[in-house]
Design a protein around this motif. Structure first.
Motif, PDB file in Angstrom:
ATOM      1  N   ALA A 156      46.881  53.484  98.903  1.00 51.03           N
ATOM      2  CA  ALA A 156      48.324  53.237  98.885  1.00 51.03           C
ATOM      3  C   ALA A 156      49.080  54.040  97.829  1.00 51.03           C
ATOM      4  CB  ALA A 156      48.592  51.742  98.661  1.00 51.03           C
ATOM      5  N   ASN A 157      48.505  54.162  96.640  1.00 50.13           N
ATOM      6  CA  ASN A 157      49.161  54.916  95.557  1.00 50.13           C
ATOM      7  C   ASN A 157      48.190  55.931  94.974  1.00 50.13           C
ATOM      8  OD1 ASN A 157      51.212  53.053  95.867  1.00 50.13           O
ATOM      9  ND2 ASN A 157      51.034  52.150  93.857  1.00 50.13           N
ATOM     10  N   TYR A 158      48.493  57.219  95.173  1.00 50.84           N
ATOM     11  CA  TYR A 158      47.711  58.287  94.533  1.00 50.84           C
ATOM     12  C   TYR A 158      48.387  58.546  93.183  1.00 50.84           C
ATOM     13  CZ  TYR A 158      45.673  59.131  99.178  1.00 50.84           C
ATOM     14  OH  TYR A 158      45.021  59.000 100.386  1.00 50.84           O
ATOM     15  N   ASN A 159      48.001  57.771  92.159  1.00 49.04           N
ATOM     16  CA  ASN A 159      48.736  57.812  90.884  1.00 49.04           C
ATOM     17  C   ASN A 159      48.410  59.027  90.025  1.00 49.04           C
ATOM     18  OD1 ASN A 159      50.290  55.555  91.314  1.00 49.04           O
ATOM     19  ND2 ASN A 159      48.769  54.154  90.477  1.00 49.04           N
ATOM     20  N   CYS A 160      47.123  59.330  89.912  1.00 52.23           N
ATOM     21  CA  CYS A 160      46.655  60.523  89.203  1.00 52.23           C
ATOM     22  C   CYS A 160      45.177  60.663  89.553  1.00 52.23           C
ATOM     23  CB  CYS A 160      46.873  60.417  87.689  1.00 52.23           C
ATOM     24  SG  CYS A 160      45.875  59.165  86.872  1.00 52.23           S
ATOM     25  N   PRO A 161      44.567  61.816  89.301  1.00 54.06           N
ATOM     26  CA  PRO A 161      43.145  61.948  89.645  1.00 54.06           C
ATOM     27  C   PRO A 161      42.316  60.848  88.985  1.00 54.06           C
ATOM     28  CG  PRO A 161      44.084  64.075  89.076  1.00 54.06           C
ATOM     29  CD  PRO A 161      45.130  63.052  88.744  1.00 54.06           C
ATOM     30  N   GLY A 162      41.525  60.148  89.803  1.00 50.19           N
ATOM     31  CA  GLY A 162      40.685  59.077  89.273  1.00 50.19           C
ATOM     32  C   GLY A 162      41.390  57.741  89.133  1.00 50.19           C
ATOM     33  N   GLN A 163      42.633  57.659  89.579  1.00 46.67           N
ATOM     34  CA  GLN A 163      43.344  56.370  89.557  1.00 46.67           C
ATOM     35  C   GLN A 163      44.118  56.181  90.858  1.00 46.67           C
ATOM     36  OE1 GLN A 163      45.954  55.438  86.136  1.00 46.67           O
ATOM     37  NE2 GLN A 163      47.092  54.114  87.505  1.00 46.67           N
ATOM     38  N   LEU A 164      43.527  55.420  91.747  1.00 49.38           N
ATOM     39  CA  LEU A 164      44.159  55.123  93.032  1.00 49.38           C
ATOM     40  C   LEU A 164      44.352  53.626  93.177  1.00 49.38           C
ATOM     41  CD1 LEU A 164      43.270  58.072  93.998  1.00 49.38           C
ATOM     42  CD2 LEU A 164      43.147  57.026  96.242  1.00 49.38           C
ATOM     43  N   VAL A 165      45.355  53.251  93.951  1.00 50.47           N
ATOM     44  CA  VAL A 165      45.543  51.835  94.287  1.00 50.47           C
ATOM     45  C   VAL A 165      45.368  51.705  95.790  1.00 50.47           C
ATOM     46  CG1 VAL A 165      47.175  49.892  94.311  1.00 50.47           C
ATOM     47  CG2 VAL A 165      47.104  51.440  92.346  1.00 50.47           C
ATOM     48  N   ILE A 166      44.539  50.723  96.191  1.00 51.94           N
ATOM     49  CA  ILE A 166      44.358  50.460  97.623  1.00 51.94           C
ATOM     50  C   ILE A 166      45.151  49.214  97.995  1.00 51.94           C
ATOM     51  CG2 ILE A 166      42.119  51.616  97.756  1.00 51.94           C
ATOM     52  CD1 ILE A 166      40.800  48.791  97.717  1.00 51.94           C
ATOM     53  N   SER A 167      45.405  49.061  99.281  1.00 50.09           N
ATOM     54  CA  SER A 167      46.311  48.019  99.746  1.00 50.09           C
ATOM     55  C   SER A 167      45.829  47.505 101.091  1.00 50.09           C
ATOM     56  CB  SER A 167      47.698  48.672  99.883  1.00 50.09           C
ATOM     57  OG  SER A 167      48.690  47.730 100.124  1.00 50.09           O
ATOM     58  N   GLY A 168      45.900  46.192 101.305  1.00 45.27           N
ATOM     59  CA  GLY A 168      45.487  45.674 102.603  1.00 45.27           C
ATOM     60  C   GLY A 168      45.382  44.161 102.642  1.00 45.27           C
ATOM     61  N   SER A 169      44.694  43.657 103.666  1.00 44.49           N
ATOM     62  CA  SER A 169      44.479  42.210 103.770  1.00 44.49           C
ATOM     63  C   SER A 169      43.625  41.765 102.588  1.00 44.49           C
ATOM     64  CB  SER A 169      43.758  41.885 105.090  1.00 44.49           C
ATOM     65  OG  SER A 169      42.436  42.408 105.049  1.00 44.49           O
ATOM     66  N   ILE A 170      43.688  40.485 102.260  1.00 44.17           N
ATOM     67  CA  ILE A 170      42.922  39.970 101.110  1.00 44.17           C
ATOM     68  C   ILE A 170      41.428  40.192 101.340  1.00 44.17           C
ATOM     69  CG2 ILE A 170      42.298  37.850  99.868  1.00 44.17           C
ATOM     70  CD1 ILE A 170      45.316  37.002 100.357  1.00 44.17           C
ATOM     71  N   GLU A 171      40.976  39.863 102.544  1.00 43.07           N
ATOM     72  CA  GLU A 171      39.555  40.033 102.899  1.00 43.07           C
ATOM     73  C   GLU A 171      39.150  41.510 102.823  1.00 43.07           C
ATOM     74  OE1 GLU A 171      35.794  38.724 104.802  1.00 43.07           O
ATOM     75  OE2 GLU A 171      37.320  37.762 103.581  1.00 43.07           O
ATOM     76  N   GLY A 172      39.949  42.363 103.451  1.00 47.41           N
ATOM     77  CA  GLY A 172      39.644  43.804 103.482  1.00 47.41           C
ATOM     78  C   GLY A 172      39.604  44.415 102.091  1.00 47.41           C
ATOM     79  N   THR A 173      40.568  44.025 101.257  1.00 51.05           N
ATOM     80  CA  THR A 173      40.644  44.567  99.895  1.00 51.05           C
ATOM     81  C   THR A 173      39.452  44.116  99.058  1.00 51.05           C
ATOM     82  OG1 THR A 173      43.056  44.570 100.080  1.00 51.05           O
ATOM     83  CG2 THR A 173      42.147  44.783  97.867  1.00 51.05           C
ATOM     84  N   ASN A 174      39.074  42.838  99.194  1.00 51.39           N
ATOM     85  CA  ASN A 174      37.919  42.326  98.441  1.00 51.39           C
ATOM     86  C   ASN A 174      36.628  43.040  98.829  1.00 51.39           C
ATOM     87  OD1 ASN A 174      39.266  40.487  96.829  1.00 51.39           O
ATOM     88  ND2 ASN A 174      39.163  38.851  98.347  1.00 51.39           N
ATOM     89  N   ILE A 175      36.436  43.243 100.130  1.00 51.88           N
ATOM     90  CA  ILE A 175      35.228  43.948 100.600  1.00 51.88           C
ATOM     91  C   ILE A 175      35.247  45.388 100.085  1.00 51.88           C
ATOM     92  CG2 ILE A 175      34.006  44.824 102.660  1.00 51.88           C
ATOM     93  CD1 ILE A 175      35.141  42.309 104.163  1.00 51.88           C
ATOM     94  N   ALA A 176      36.425  46.037 100.192  1.00 50.85           N
ATOM     95  CA  ALA A 176      36.544  47.428  99.747  1.00 50.85           C
ATOM     96  C   ALA A 176      36.251  47.552  98.247  1.00 50.85           C
ATOM     97  CB  ALA A 176      37.936  47.963 100.057  1.00 50.85           C
ATOM     98  N   CYS A 177      36.695  46.572  97.458  1.00 46.91           N
ATOM     99  CA  CYS A 177      36.444  46.619  96.008  1.00 46.91           C
ATOM    100  C   CYS A 177      34.946  46.631  95.713  1.00 46.91           C
ATOM    101  CB  CYS A 177      37.101  45.422  95.308  1.00 46.91           C
ATOM    102  SG  CYS A 177      38.868  45.665  95.028  1.00 46.91           S
ATOM    103  N   GLU A 178      34.187  45.800  96.428  1.00 46.55           N
ATOM    104  CA  GLU A 178      32.724  45.763  96.222  1.00 46.55           C
ATOM    105  C   GLU A 178      32.107  47.113  96.583  1.00 46.55           C
ATOM    106  OE1 GLU A 178      31.041  43.430  94.580  1.00 46.55           O
ATOM    107  OE2 GLU A 178      33.082  42.667  94.322  1.00 46.55           O
ATOM    108  N   LYS A 179      32.567  47.658  97.703  1.00 43.98           N
ATOM    109  CA  LYS A 179      32.008  48.949  98.174  1.00 43.98           C
ATOM    110  C   LYS A 179      32.391  50.097  97.224  1.00 43.98           C
ATOM    111  CE  LYS A 179      30.950  47.674 102.735  1.00 43.98           C
ATOM    112  NZ  LYS A 179      29.520  47.477 102.912  1.00 43.98           N
ATOM    113  N   MET A 180      33.605  50.019  96.653  1.00 42.24           N
ATOM    114  CA  MET A 180      34.036  51.051  95.694  1.00 42.24           C
ATOM    115  C   MET A 180      33.100  51.052  94.479  1.00 42.24           C
ATOM    116  SD  MET A 180      36.920  52.479  96.936  1.00 42.24           S
ATOM    117  CE  MET A 180      38.100  52.028  98.227  1.00 42.24           C
ATOM    118  N   LYS A 181      32.757  49.842  94.013  1.00 44.06           N
ATOM    119  CA  LYS A 181      31.859  49.728  92.849  1.00 44.06           C
ATOM    120  C   LYS A 181      30.480  50.299  93.192  1.00 44.06           C
ATOM    121  CE  LYS A 181      34.186  45.624  91.074  1.00 44.06           C
ATOM    122  NZ  LYS A 181      34.157  44.165  91.180  1.00 44.06           N
ATOM    123  N   GLU A 182      30.027  49.972  94.401  1.00 39.17           N
ATOM    124  CA  GLU A 182      28.720  50.506  94.849  1.00 39.17           C
ATOM    125  C   GLU A 182      28.757  52.032  94.918  1.00 39.17           C
ATOM    126  OE1 GLU A 182      27.840  48.645  98.622  1.00 39.17           O
ATOM    127  OE2 GLU A 182      27.990  46.633  97.731  1.00 39.17           O
TER     128      GLU A 182
END
Length: 294
Positions: A156-182
């Protein structure tokens, strides 16, 4: 060449604009006019309100807009070579550059805040900050989560290299956060926001705002505005309106906007509004340029 940049939601603080109001007659007149247009005493909340009061979308967006735009009117010989605004800041940039009147800009921002609030209530949703992953990896993870679960989640927000914000349903965002860490993200942290801004879940707000934008008079700005949707410069009224309509459901391409402004000759970026967030992001995107506040 000097670029003026205008912050978005999140830059607000209690006491914002108070000194301007007390020391500048022109600023005072505009703040008073804003109270009339909005139908409530926004200056009281800006000058004395609690953080919680300032966090309400219908207050935050007009407050940041007012502080930014009124600050710009106090600059002597305001002659930007180019302008840009982060999300909500795009409206401030358009008013500062003469494409929108102060009154119409404020009415559109109030409408935008109201429409976004309603969209958030319709579809409970959220956003999350992802640190230390490439843009491509973040996009890849979001696409994979959507393909697997059919949940909405996008960059959703390309703020600067290495800092992005994602946006979506609560379920989708939570799953994506786990996968991002992985995938190696240093952090993937759900933010305390009202909803999934700059995602397809803002479609009801986009439709409502589109109507208001189409019925508002725009003029050719005094300089190019680099708009969030494509990160490219625009001066044609119809293009500007179209990009503004799509902004609510499209990502904020801030990294790309700053890179394009630098490529087009910007050597100094002046942040006009509360806080110093954009100066920090600009420095991370293009360390060689000069940054300043008003």
């Amino acid at each position: 060449m000097t670029a003026y940049v205008f912050p978005g939601q999140g830059a607000q603080f209690s006491g914002m604009g108070k000194e301007l109001y007390e020391t500048n007659e022109k600023a005072k007149a505009l703040f008073d006019k804003a109270n009339e247009i909005l139908g409530f005493d926004i200056t009281k909340i800006m000058f004395e309100g609690s953080d919680d009061e300032l966090k309400q979308t219908n207050v935050t967006q007009p407050a940041v807009f007012l502080h930014s735009v009124i600050l710009a009117t106090t600059i002597e010989d305001f002659k930007p070579d180019m302008v840009a605004g982060h999300s909500l800041g795009e409206f401030s940039a358009l008013v500062a550059a003469g494409a929108l009147s102060f009154e119409d800009g404020l009415r559109l921002v109030a409408k935008r805040a109201d429409a976004m609030q309603k969209a958030c209530e319709l579809n409970p949703s959220t956003m999350a900050a992802v640190l230390n992953l490439s843009d491509e990896k973040v996009e890849e993870v979001c696409a994979a989560v959507h393909a697997e679960t059919k949940e909405v989640v996008v960059a959703a927000n390309y703020n600067c290299p290495g800092q992005l914000v994602i946006s979506g349903s609560i379920e989708g965002t939570n799953i994506a956060c786990e996968k991002m860490k992985e995938a190696g993200a240093k952090r993937a942290l759900v933010l305390q926001v009202g909803g999934a801004f700059h995602s397809p879940l803002m479609e009801p707000a986009r439709e409502e705002l589109a109507e208001a934008i189409k019925n508002t008079e725009f003029k050719t700005p005094i300089c190019p505005i680099y708009q969030n949707v494509s990160a490219k410069p625009f001066t044609e009224v119809e293009d500007i309106k179209m990009n503004l309509i799509h902004q609510l459901t499209a990502p904020v391409r801030w990294t790309q906007s700053v890179q394009n402004m630098v490529a087009d000759g910007a050597t100094k970026f002046v942040e006009c509004g509360p806080g110093k967030v954009l100066q920090g992001l600009v420095k991370k995107i293009s360390p060689e340029v000069e940054t300043a506040g008003v």
